[in-house]
Structures are given as structure tokens and as C-alpha cells.
Design a protein around this motif. Structure first.
Motif, PDB file in Angstrom:
ATOM      1  N   THR A  57      27.988  18.818 -88.349  1.00  0.00           N
ATOM      2  CA  THR A  57      27.353  17.502 -88.449  1.00  0.00           C
ATOM      3  C   THR A  57      27.123  16.937 -87.051  1.00  0.00           C
ATOM      4  O   THR A  57      28.045  16.925 -86.225  1.00  0.00           O
ATOM      5  N   ILE A  58      25.907  16.470 -86.795  1.00  0.00           N
ATOM      6  CA  ILE A  58      25.613  15.766 -85.542  1.00  0.00           C
ATOM      7  C   ILE A  58      26.010  14.307 -85.744  1.00  0.00           C
ATOM      8  O   ILE A  58      25.438  13.614 -86.583  1.00  0.00           O
ATOM      9  N   LEU A  59      26.993  13.852 -84.988  1.00  0.00           N
ATOM     10  CA  LEU A  59      27.493  12.485 -85.134  1.00  0.00           C
ATOM     11  C   LEU A  59      26.692  11.490 -84.304  1.00  0.00           C
ATOM     12  O   LEU A  59      26.366  10.394 -84.781  1.00  0.00           O
ATOM     13  N   ARG A  60      26.407  11.856 -83.041  1.00  0.00           N
ATOM     14  CA  ARG A  60      25.663  10.970 -82.142  1.00  0.00           C
ATOM     15  C   ARG A  60      24.701  11.801 -81.322  1.00  0.00           C
ATOM     16  O   ARG A  60      24.922  12.989 -81.075  1.00  0.00           O
ATOM     17  N   GLY A  61      23.617  11.155 -80.884  1.00  0.00           N
ATOM     18  CA  GLY A  61      22.683  11.804 -79.985  1.00  0.00           C
ATOM     19  C   GLY A  61      21.579  12.580 -80.681  1.00  0.00           C
ATOM     20  O   GLY A  61      21.117  13.591 -80.162  1.00  0.00           O
ATOM     21  N   HIS A  62      21.146  12.098 -81.837  1.00  0.00           N
ATOM     22  CA  HIS A  62      20.091  12.805 -82.574  1.00  0.00           C
ATOM     23  C   HIS A  62      18.818  12.963 -81.760  1.00  0.00           C
ATOM     24  O   HIS A  62      18.093  13.946 -81.940  1.00  0.00           O
ATOM     25  N   THR A  63      18.534  12.035 -80.860  1.00  0.00           N
ATOM     26  CA  THR A  63      17.308  12.118 -80.061  1.00  0.00           C
ATOM     27  C   THR A  63      17.596  12.411 -78.588  1.00  0.00           C
ATOM     28  O   THR A  63      16.697  12.327 -77.756  1.00  0.00           O
ATOM     29  N   ALA A  64      18.834  12.756 -78.273  1.00  0.00           N
ATOM     30  CA  ALA A  64      19.220  13.024 -76.881  1.00  0.00           C
ATOM     31  C   ALA A  64      19.595  14.494 -76.704  1.00  0.00           C
ATOM     32  O   ALA A  64      19.854  15.201 -77.674  1.00  0.00           O
TER      33      ALA A  64
END
Length: 73
Positions: A57-64
């Protein structure tokens, strides 16, 4: 377990996961368009850790390029 991940989208080396002192570096062939690189990151990390993609799971930084990712091992 949570990891800090640096993503290299559009890489010729991908899919590849490297371990560094700062965390993981994930090279993916997919470009950062319409979430394709994120899907590539999830698949590459799932293969690296030997878990199904649903456990990554990607928790933070979906666009980074730097992301915080959780892997259920």
C-alpha cells in the motif's frame, strides 16, 4: 512494515528494487502518467518481498517520487 521509497519512473533498468542507506530505490519502466508508475512500484515491491500486490500500500506520496509504502509481510 513501512519503507521510504524513491521511485525512478521510465527507467530502462526496471523493474528493479535496490536497497540503500536511505531506504529503497525502485526502478520501473512505466512513466508517471495516470498512476502507471505507482502500479509498477506496487508490482515490483510485491515481487521483491514475495507477497501479493494487494499487500503493498502506498501511504503517502502518490504524486511524488519519494513515497512512504507499507508492506504486509
Amino acid at each position: 512494515m513501512q519503507y521510504t521509497v524513491r521511485v525512478k519512473p521510465g527507467s530502462r533498468r526496471g523493474p528493479l528494487v535496490e536497497t540503500t542507506d536511505d531506504g529503497l530505490v525502485v526502478h520501473v519502466k512505466e512513466r508517471a502518467v495516470d498512476g502507471a508508475a505507482n502500479e509498477g512500484v506496487v508490482r515490483a515491491l510485491a515481487e521483491h518481498f514475495g507477497v501479493p500486490p494487494r499487500d503493498v500500500t502506498i501511504l503517502r506520496g502518490h504524486t511524488a517520487r519519494i513515497k512512504r509504502v507499507e508492506v504486509d509481510e
